[in-house]
Design a protein around this motif. Structure first.
Motif, PDB file in Angstrom:
ATOM      1  N   PHE A   1      -4.547  -5.918  -3.257  1.00  0.00           N
ATOM      2  CA  PHE A   1      -3.183  -5.505  -3.599  1.00  0.00           C
ATOM      3  C   PHE A   1      -2.826  -5.814  -5.003  1.00  0.00           C
TER       4      PHE A   1
ATOM      5  N   GLY B   1       0.548  13.818   3.241  1.00  0.00           N
ATOM      6  CA  GLY B   1       0.422  13.424   4.891  1.00  0.00           C
ATOM      7  C   GLY B   1      -0.605  12.849   4.931  1.00  0.00           C
ATOM      8  N   GLU B   2      -1.545  12.743   4.486  1.00  0.00           N
ATOM      9  CA  GLU B   2      -3.175  12.516   4.396  1.00  0.00           C
ATOM     10  C   GLU B   2      -3.799  11.258   2.625  1.00  0.00           C
ATOM     11  N   GLU B   3      -2.629  10.652   2.836  1.00  0.00           N
ATOM     12  CA  GLU B   3      -2.820   9.965   0.523  1.00  0.00           C
ATOM     13  C   GLU B   3      -4.309   9.162   1.071  1.00  0.00           C
ATOM     14  N   THR B   4      -4.846   9.234   0.307  1.00  0.00           N
ATOM     15  CA  THR B   4      -6.089   8.592   0.115  1.00  0.00           C
ATOM     16  C   THR B   4      -6.214   8.301  -1.253  1.00  0.00           C
ATOM     17  N   GLN B   5      -6.895   6.947  -1.739  1.00  0.00           N
ATOM     18  CA  GLN B   5      -6.717   5.907  -2.991  1.00  0.00           C
ATOM     19  C   GLN B   5      -8.361   6.433  -3.029  1.00  0.00           C
ATOM     20  N   TYR B   6      -8.448   7.006  -4.348  1.00  0.00           N
ATOM     21  CA  TYR B   6     -10.304   6.665  -4.735  1.00  0.00           C
ATOM     22  C   TYR B   6     -10.167   6.133  -6.345  1.00  0.00           C
ATOM     23  N   PHE B   7     -10.955   5.169  -6.265  1.00  0.00           N
ATOM     24  CA  PHE B   7     -10.984   4.192  -7.123  1.00  0.00           C
ATOM     25  C   PHE B   7     -12.008   3.739  -8.153  1.00  0.00           C
ATOM     26  N   GLY B   8     -12.199   3.546  -8.856  1.00  0.00           N
ATOM     27  CA  GLY B   8     -12.546   3.781 -10.660  1.00  0.00           C
ATOM     28  C   GLY B   8     -13.944   2.314 -10.225  1.00  0.00           C
TER      29      GLY B   8
ATOM     30  N   TYR C   1      -5.839  -3.848  -7.554  1.00  0.00           N
ATOM     31  CA  TYR C   1      -6.942  -4.334  -7.370  1.00  0.00           C
ATOM     32  C   TYR C   1      -7.184  -5.422  -7.342  1.00  0.00           C
TER      33      TYR C   1
ATOM     34  N   ARG D   1       4.375  -4.251  -4.867  1.00  0.00           N
ATOM     35  CA  ARG D   1       3.359  -5.168  -5.385  1.00  0.00           C
ATOM     36  C   ARG D   1       3.955  -6.220  -4.206  1.00  0.00           C
TER      37      ARG D   1
ATOM     38  N   ARG E   1       6.117   0.720  -7.097  1.00  0.00           N
ATOM     39  CA  ARG E   1       6.305   1.554  -5.614  1.00  0.00           C
ATOM     40  C   ARG E   1       5.961   0.879  -4.555  1.00  0.00           C
TER      41      ARG E   1
ATOM     42  N   GLN F   1       1.695  -1.006  -7.028  1.00  0.00           N
ATOM     43  CA  GLN F   1       1.267   0.412  -7.421  1.00  0.00           C
ATOM     44  C   GLN F   1       2.705   1.352  -7.554  1.00  0.00           C
TER      45      GLN F   1
END
Lengths: 112, 114
Positions: free
Chosen positions: B45, B99-106, B35, B57, B55, B48
């Protein structure tokens, strides 16, 4: 296309005041909603998330959010803010392509 | 457990140069997203990657490219830098298919283009 909007750009509160930050999401697609927080100088952290089930979601640090389907809203709340809650808050959701779409962000300033 | 790591933390480049940013996901996460966050706005975004395949763009020019390695780490490359590329570049990792995809950031890489 899915979108997310946050009503307030900057909110200023005194310590112990109650907080409610607005978030509205666009109609369509699977419901998946997130609140992230970005403390000064730190990275984005997940506060809470909603996919299904109980519409009242509890998160970390005393935050909660309520999913109201009829209003397309997912507002963030905290009964009593602290100075350490000063940060920028982002509401987000996935669009149909699997991209995470963020709102514009709300900057919260808490006066001690 | 270690979170998402990014390097470098800060970078100063001049217009026309090229830059490579690096990201290591949380252990067990096979998807990495990139991002761009401009001051005062929410993250936008860019890409990915999942299992080394692109996956998704975002709406960014072809000067932006990325790849994912067999160990699921990722690089973001930006060519022919413009002043407007100055931003915080964030990497996030996730575990698709739950089913509950969660993104964790750096923590991000802050890029300044002069």
């Amino acid at each position: 296309a899915q979108s997310v909007s946050q009503h307030n750009h900057h909110v200023i509160l005194s310590e112990a005041a109650s907080l409610e930050l607005g978030c509205n999401y666009s109609y369509g697609g699977t419901v998946n909603l997130f609140w992230y927080v970005q403390y000064p100088g730190q990275h984005l952290q997940l506060l809470l998330k909603y996919f299904s089930g109980d519409p009242l979601v509890k998160g970390i640090k005393g935050f909660e959010a309520e999913f109201i389907k009829s209003k397309f809203s997912f507002n963030l709340r905290k009964p009593s803010v602290q100075w350490s809650d000063t940060a920028e808050y982002f509401c987000a959701r996935y669009n149909q392509g699997g991209k995470l779409i963020f709102g514009q962000g709300t900057e919260l300033s808490v006066k001690p | 457990d270690a979170g998402v790591t990014q390097s470098p933390t800060h970078l100063i480049k001049t217009r026309g140069q090229q830059v490579t940013l690096r990201c290591s996901p949380i252990s067990g996460h096979k998807s990495v997203s990139w991002y761009q966050q401009v001051l005062g706005q929410g993250p936008q975004f860019i890409f990915q990657y999942y299992e080394k395949e692109e996956r998704g763009r975002g709406n960014f020019p072809d000067r932006f490219s990325a790849r994912q390695f067999p160990n699921y780490s990722s690089e973001l490359n930006v060519n022919a830098l413009l002043l407007g590329d100055s931003a915080l570049y964030l990497c996030a990792s996730s575990r698709p298919g739950t089913g509950e995809e969660t993104q964790y950031f750096g923590p991000g890489t802050r890029l300044l283009v002069l």
